[in-house]
Structures are given as C-alpha cells and as structure tokens.
Design a protein around this motif. Structure first.
Motif, PDB file in Angstrom:
ATOM      1  N   ALA A  47       0.813  -1.213   0.000  1.00  0.00           N
ATOM      2  CA  ALA A  47       0.000   0.000   0.000  1.00  0.00           C
ATOM      3  C   ALA A  47       0.851   1.270   0.000  1.00  0.00           C
ATOM      4  O   ALA A  47       0.626   2.182  -0.805  1.00  0.00           O
ATOM      5  CB  ALA A  47      -0.941  -0.003   1.197  1.00  0.00           C
ATOM      6  N   GLU A  48       1.834   1.332   0.893  1.00  0.00           N
ATOM      7  CA  GLU A  48       2.644   2.546   0.991  1.00  0.00           C
ATOM      8  C   GLU A  48       3.415   2.800  -0.300  1.00  0.00           C
ATOM      9  O   GLU A  48       3.440   3.926  -0.818  1.00  0.00           O
ATOM     10  CB  GLU A  48       3.614   2.448   2.169  1.00  0.00           C
ATOM     11  CG  GLU A  48       4.439   3.710   2.369  1.00  0.00           C
ATOM     12  CD  GLU A  48       5.372   3.609   3.564  1.00  0.00           C
ATOM     13  OE1 GLU A  48       6.105   4.585   3.825  1.00  0.00           O
ATOM     14  OE2 GLU A  48       5.373   2.546   4.239  1.00  0.00           O
ATOM     15  N   ALA A  49       4.013   1.741  -0.849  1.00  0.00           N
ATOM     16  CA  ALA A  49       4.768   1.896  -2.092  1.00  0.00           C
ATOM     17  C   ALA A  49       3.860   2.318  -3.246  1.00  0.00           C
ATOM     18  O   ALA A  49       4.247   3.129  -4.088  1.00  0.00           O
ATOM     19  CB  ALA A  49       5.486   0.587  -2.432  1.00  0.00           C
ATOM     20  N   LEU A  50       2.634   1.773  -3.278  1.00  0.00           N
ATOM     21  CA  LEU A  50       1.693   2.154  -4.330  1.00  0.00           C
ATOM     22  C   LEU A  50       1.353   3.640  -4.256  1.00  0.00           C
ATOM     23  O   LEU A  50       1.316   4.337  -5.282  1.00  0.00           O
ATOM     24  CB  LEU A  50       0.411   1.334  -4.205  1.00  0.00           C
ATOM     25  CG  LEU A  50       0.422  -0.100  -4.733  1.00  0.00           C
ATOM     26  CD1 LEU A  50      -0.867  -0.811  -4.366  1.00  0.00           C
ATOM     27  CD2 LEU A  50       0.635  -0.113  -6.243  1.00  0.00           C
ATOM     28  N   HIS A  51       1.102   4.123  -3.060  1.00  0.00           N
ATOM     29  CA  HIS A  51       0.730   5.532  -2.917  1.00  0.00           C
ATOM     30  C   HIS A  51       1.904   6.457  -3.241  1.00  0.00           C
ATOM     31  O   HIS A  51       1.719   7.521  -3.853  1.00  0.00           O
ATOM     32  CB  HIS A  51       0.203   5.792  -1.500  1.00  0.00           C
ATOM     33  CG  HIS A  51      -1.181   5.261  -1.283  1.00  0.00           C
ATOM     34  ND1 HIS A  51      -2.307   5.881  -1.783  1.00  0.00           N
ATOM     35  CD2 HIS A  51      -1.621   4.154  -0.641  1.00  0.00           C
ATOM     36  CE1 HIS A  51      -3.381   5.194  -1.443  1.00  0.00           C
ATOM     37  NE2 HIS A  51      -2.994   4.136  -0.757  1.00  0.00           N
ATOM     38  N   ILE A  52       3.107   6.055  -2.839  1.00  0.00           N
ATOM     39  CA  ILE A  52       4.287   6.859  -3.181  1.00  0.00           C
ATOM     40  C   ILE A  52       4.460   6.922  -4.692  1.00  0.00           C
ATOM     41  O   ILE A  52       4.696   7.981  -5.272  1.00  0.00           O
ATOM     42  CB  ILE A  52       5.539   6.273  -2.497  1.00  0.00           C
ATOM     43  CG1 ILE A  52       5.447   6.460  -0.978  1.00  0.00           C
ATOM     44  CG2 ILE A  52       6.809   6.923  -3.050  1.00  0.00           C
ATOM     45  CD1 ILE A  52       6.554   5.759  -0.211  1.00  0.00           C
ATOM     46  N   TRP A  53       4.324   5.762  -5.345  1.00  0.00           N
ATOM     47  CA  TRP A  53       4.461   5.707  -6.807  1.00  0.00           C
ATOM     48  C   TRP A  53       3.390   6.554  -7.483  1.00  0.00           C
ATOM     49  O   TRP A  53       3.664   7.270  -8.447  1.00  0.00           O
ATOM     50  CB  TRP A  53       4.361   4.253  -7.258  1.00  0.00           C
ATOM     51  CG  TRP A  53       4.331   4.087  -8.748  1.00  0.00           C
ATOM     52  CD1 TRP A  53       5.394   4.020  -9.597  1.00  0.00           C
ATOM     53  CD2 TRP A  53       3.168   3.965  -9.575  1.00  0.00           C
ATOM     54  NE1 TRP A  53       4.964   3.862 -10.893  1.00  0.00           N
ATOM     55  CE2 TRP A  53       3.612   3.828 -10.910  1.00  0.00           C
ATOM     56  CE3 TRP A  53       1.806   3.956  -9.307  1.00  0.00           C
ATOM     57  CZ2 TRP A  53       2.723   3.682 -11.968  1.00  0.00           C
ATOM     58  CZ3 TRP A  53       0.917   3.815 -10.363  1.00  0.00           C
ATOM     59  CH2 TRP A  53       1.394   3.677 -11.676  1.00  0.00           C
ATOM     60  N   ALA A  54       2.157   6.481  -6.987  1.00  0.00           N
ATOM     61  CA  ALA A  54       1.051   7.202  -7.615  1.00  0.00           C
ATOM     62  C   ALA A  54       1.209   8.709  -7.488  1.00  0.00           C
ATOM     63  O   ALA A  54       0.603   9.465  -8.272  1.00  0.00           O
ATOM     64  CB  ALA A  54      -0.273   6.767  -7.005  1.00  0.00           C
ATOM     65  N   ARG A  55       2.023   9.164  -6.537  1.00  0.00           N
ATOM     66  CA  ARG A  55       2.232  10.603  -6.372  1.00  0.00           C
ATOM     67  C   ARG A  55       3.371  11.129  -7.244  1.00  0.00           C
ATOM     68  O   ARG A  55       3.563  12.343  -7.345  1.00  0.00           O
ATOM     69  CB  ARG A  55       2.506  10.926  -4.899  1.00  0.00           C
ATOM     70  CG  ARG A  55       1.264  10.795  -4.015  1.00  0.00           C
ATOM     71  CD  ARG A  55       1.475  11.432  -2.658  1.00  0.00           C
ATOM     72  NE  ARG A  55       2.478  10.730  -1.867  1.00  0.00           N
ATOM     73  CZ  ARG A  55       2.194   9.757  -1.002  1.00  0.00           C
ATOM     74  NH1 ARG A  55       0.933   9.375  -0.819  1.00  0.00           N
ATOM     75  NH2 ARG A  55       3.152   9.177  -0.309  1.00  0.00           N
ATOM     76  N   THR A  56       4.142  10.236  -7.852  1.00  0.00           N
ATOM     77  CA  THR A  56       5.196  10.696  -8.750  1.00  0.00           C
ATOM     78  C   THR A  56       4.584  11.156 -10.066  1.00  0.00           C
ATOM     79  O   THR A  56       3.464  10.774 -10.425  1.00  0.00           O
ATOM     80  CB  THR A  56       6.224   9.584  -9.026  1.00  0.00           C
ATOM     81  OG1 THR A  56       5.587   8.539  -9.782  1.00  0.00           O
ATOM     82  CG2 THR A  56       6.793   9.026  -7.733  1.00  0.00           C
ATOM     83  N   GLU A  57       5.311  11.947 -10.823  1.00  0.00           N
ATOM     84  CA  GLU A  57       4.798  12.450 -12.094  1.00  0.00           C
ATOM     85  C   GLU A  57       4.532  11.298 -13.061  1.00  0.00           C
ATOM     86  O   GLU A  57       3.463  11.238 -13.706  1.00  0.00           O
ATOM     87  CB  GLU A  57       5.794  13.436 -12.711  1.00  0.00           C
ATOM     88  CG  GLU A  57       5.297  14.059 -14.008  1.00  0.00           C
ATOM     89  CD  GLU A  57       6.269  15.093 -14.561  1.00  0.00           C
ATOM     90  OE1 GLU A  57       6.036  15.575 -15.696  1.00  0.00           O
ATOM     91  OE2 GLU A  57       7.261  15.413 -13.873  1.00  0.00           O
TER      92      GLU A  57
END
Length: 377
Positions: A47-57
């Motif tokens: 979950a955390e990695a997904l949200h971090i990735w989704a916030r990248t450009e």
C-alpha cells in the motif's frame, strides 16, 4: 435503500448474500464490511509503495491512463467499485484494485487443477497472507438483471480474483500472472468481474480474447452443461488457451505462463512487495517465478488416475503436503503464505466442496451455492 444483505456461514467462512440494484448493493456491501475492508487495506503490504508511486509524475500519468482505459472497457465494474468505496468510506480502492496492472512484482499464490475425461472437475487453492485468515469470505451477488454469482471475496476488492461460480453454470479459479510489461488496457480485476455474466464457455473465452487486461490472470474454467474445461492465460493484452481432453485429462496452473508463446512474464530477482491474492514474501524464500515452478513440478508429477478421480483425490492433491512434496501452503519457515481455502467442483454431480484449515470439508449442490442457499446441504 432497496438493497439487502443477509449473513450466513458455510464451511467455516462468513457468507454475505446481497440482493438488489447494482450500485445500492455495492454501497451496502461497503457498509456491511467496512471494518474488514479497512483492515485488509491497512495490511496490504504494497500500500505505501503504491501511494508513493502514484504521487510521482510518471506514476500519476500512468495511473490516469490505466483508469481511463478501465472506465472505457469496463464502465459497469468501475461503478461497482466506486459504490463499494463510498459505502466503506475509503477513496483508495481503485489504486489497490489496479496493483497487479502496474508491472510491479506481485509475488505468487494460488493453484488450479482442471480435469475432463468422462467426468469434469475444477479445483483451486486460494493462497494469501495469514493475516487474511478469517477475513476471506463468501459473497453471493443477486443483482437485478444479472444471473447469480458466488465468489470467494477479499473485502475491498472487486469480487473477481478468486474462485467463481455463476448462474450460467460456469466455474473458474484464477491465478495471478506477473506481467512485467502490462498493456495499456483495462485492469484485470475489472475484466474478471465482467466475465461473470458470460452466458457460456464460448462467450467467456471470447471476452478474454477481445477485452484485453493490463496485467495477467490465468483462468481454469469449467462448464457444467458441456463438461468442457479450459485454461485461458490472459496477460498484457494477449491470450492463450488449452483445453483438457480425455487423452490428457489433467490441466494444472500456478503463477507462471505455460501456454503463451511470448515471454510476458520473467523470473523475479527483486524482493517481492506482495504474494498471492494479498501477502508479502519473506527474506530467504523462493522468488515468485521459482516458487511457482516448484509447485508446478509437483503437479506435473501427479499420478494421473486410470479411473475417474473423486473429490477427495483433488483435495488430497491440493492439501496433502507443502513443498517440496505438495502445493499446500502453511506460512511456515520462509513461506509467507498459507492456503486459506481449497475448493473442488464436481461439474457432473452439481456439487461444490470447500475446506479451510482446521475445519472439515463441507459440500453443497453447485446450483444452491451459486444462489446463496446454505441450507441446501
């Protein structure tokens, strides 16, 4: 609201039976299972990695395209998930349901067996993290205008990625396939949910061929009316099919491609953020591709019976032992997963049998199971 959700129990699993108008049903499900949905998503390892990735450009742009393609190909299923999220009071369900469509390592889990000679069977091990024991449940959807569907359900996900039985007499088990280069297409959960209204086996195969999915699933599908059993690998916009035949009655599948000519999956060399339907690989355990091949080696070595096998033969094949002698998973040692439920459908006998760890097997008529009738034992 016109929707109704009633609760019962079967084989040690909680069983929700939801009826009514589509979006009202899913919103009420979100409310009825709000606690479980929140817990499952809080414990999602990636979950955390997904949200971090989704916030990248790059991640944000890719996710927008993926969501757009999913809405275009599977608008009904997107509305279902939106209603489920509204009922649960969570906004992050879309990202979690697309986690297998992003090209990230999603681990391994689940095993399927299909059989057709003079009788037909479809059998499945549902593997997940131990934290999900007691949270996997049965869900029957009696949606206005749809045929009934019963599926094993992880709260917060579209009821699509486990073992499914439909009112059209189709059953199937699903295995995750890691697509290292996903297609720009609909999310695989959404395609799998759309598949549940296919009127027959031919229509099901045609849908998987013509509605591409970004990520990958292998489907082992059986048809009660005809007895046919097929395996369809639908991965990264492409598909491949093999059918069980009397001369070669046993078909098996784990979490690597067996029938597709293109190298759409590759061995994983990096630590996994997830495994099975939900889970996490422990340090020192087999990589996803290797672990899947190890289970496949066990299945390839099964002694194919000369006579028609029984339900107990399939239960024994799927639950007798862990690797290296069997495919049953116990979350022991370096294996992070356990087999949460084993299911065997005898299509000729119109019966379905479920077994969860530590409980005796339980059997229902398949036609009653599909309609959520636990009293037909």
């Amino acid at each position: 609201m016109g929707a109704h959700v009633r609760e019962q129990e079967f084989a040690g699993l909680r069983w929700l039976v939801a009826s009514g108008e589509r979006e009202e049903v899913f919103e009420m499900l979100g409310q009825a299972a709000r606690s479980e949905i929140r817990t499952v998503h809080q414990e999602l390892p990636e979950a955390e990695a997904l949200h971090i990735w989704a916030r990248t450009e790059l991640g944000s742009a890719h996710l927008r395209r993926l969501v757009s393609e999913t809405r275009r190909s599977c608008p009904t299923q997107v509305r279902e998930l939106r209603a489920l999220a509204q009922g649960a009071g969570l906004e992050s369900l879309m990202l979690a349901n697309l986690r297998g469509d992003l090209g990230t390592d999603d681990g391994t889990g689940c095993t399927d067996l299909g059989w057709r000679r003079s009788r037909s069977y479809v059998a499945h091990n549902e593997d997940g993290a131990p934290a999900l024991e007691g949270r996997l449940m049965l869900l029957t959807l009696l949606i206005d205008g749809d045929v009934p569907v019963t599926t094993q359900w992880y709260p917060g996900f579209l009821p699509a990625n486990t073992y499914v039985a439909t009112g059209h007499g189709l059953v199937w088990g699903i295995n995750h396939i890691q697509a290292t280069r996903p297609a720009l297409a609909a999310g695989r959960h959404f395609v799998a949910r759309a598949l549940q209204q296919a009127p027959d086996l031919e229509a099901a195969v045609q849908l998987l061929r013509t509605v591409p999915s970004a990520g990958g699933f292998a489907y082992t599908i059986g048809a009660r009316e005809t007895g046919r059993v097929v395996v369809v690998e639908a991965v990264a916009g492409r598909s491949a099919l093999v059918e069980a035949q009397p001369a070669h009655p046993l078909q098996w599948h784990t979490n690597h491609l067996r029938h597709h000519p293109l190298p759409l999956d590759v061995p994983s060399t990096q630590p996994s953020s997830g495994a099975g339907s939900l889970g996490q690989r422990a340090a020192g355990s087999l990589g996803g591709y290797e672990e899947s091949q190890a289970r496949g080696k066990v299945l390839a070595g099964l002694d194919v019976p000369d006579r028609e096998p029984s339900v107990d033969w399939f239960l024994d094949a799927l639950t007798s032992a862990p690797l290296p002698r069997g495919v049953y998973r116990t979350a022991a040692g370096s294996d992070p997963l356990m087999t949460l439920c084993t299911t065997v459908t005898d299509l000729d006998a119109d019966s379905i049998t479920l077994r969860i760890p530590g409980r005796p097997s339980a059997t229902l008529p398949l036609s009653a199971y599909v309609r959520g009738n636990a009293d037909a034992r």
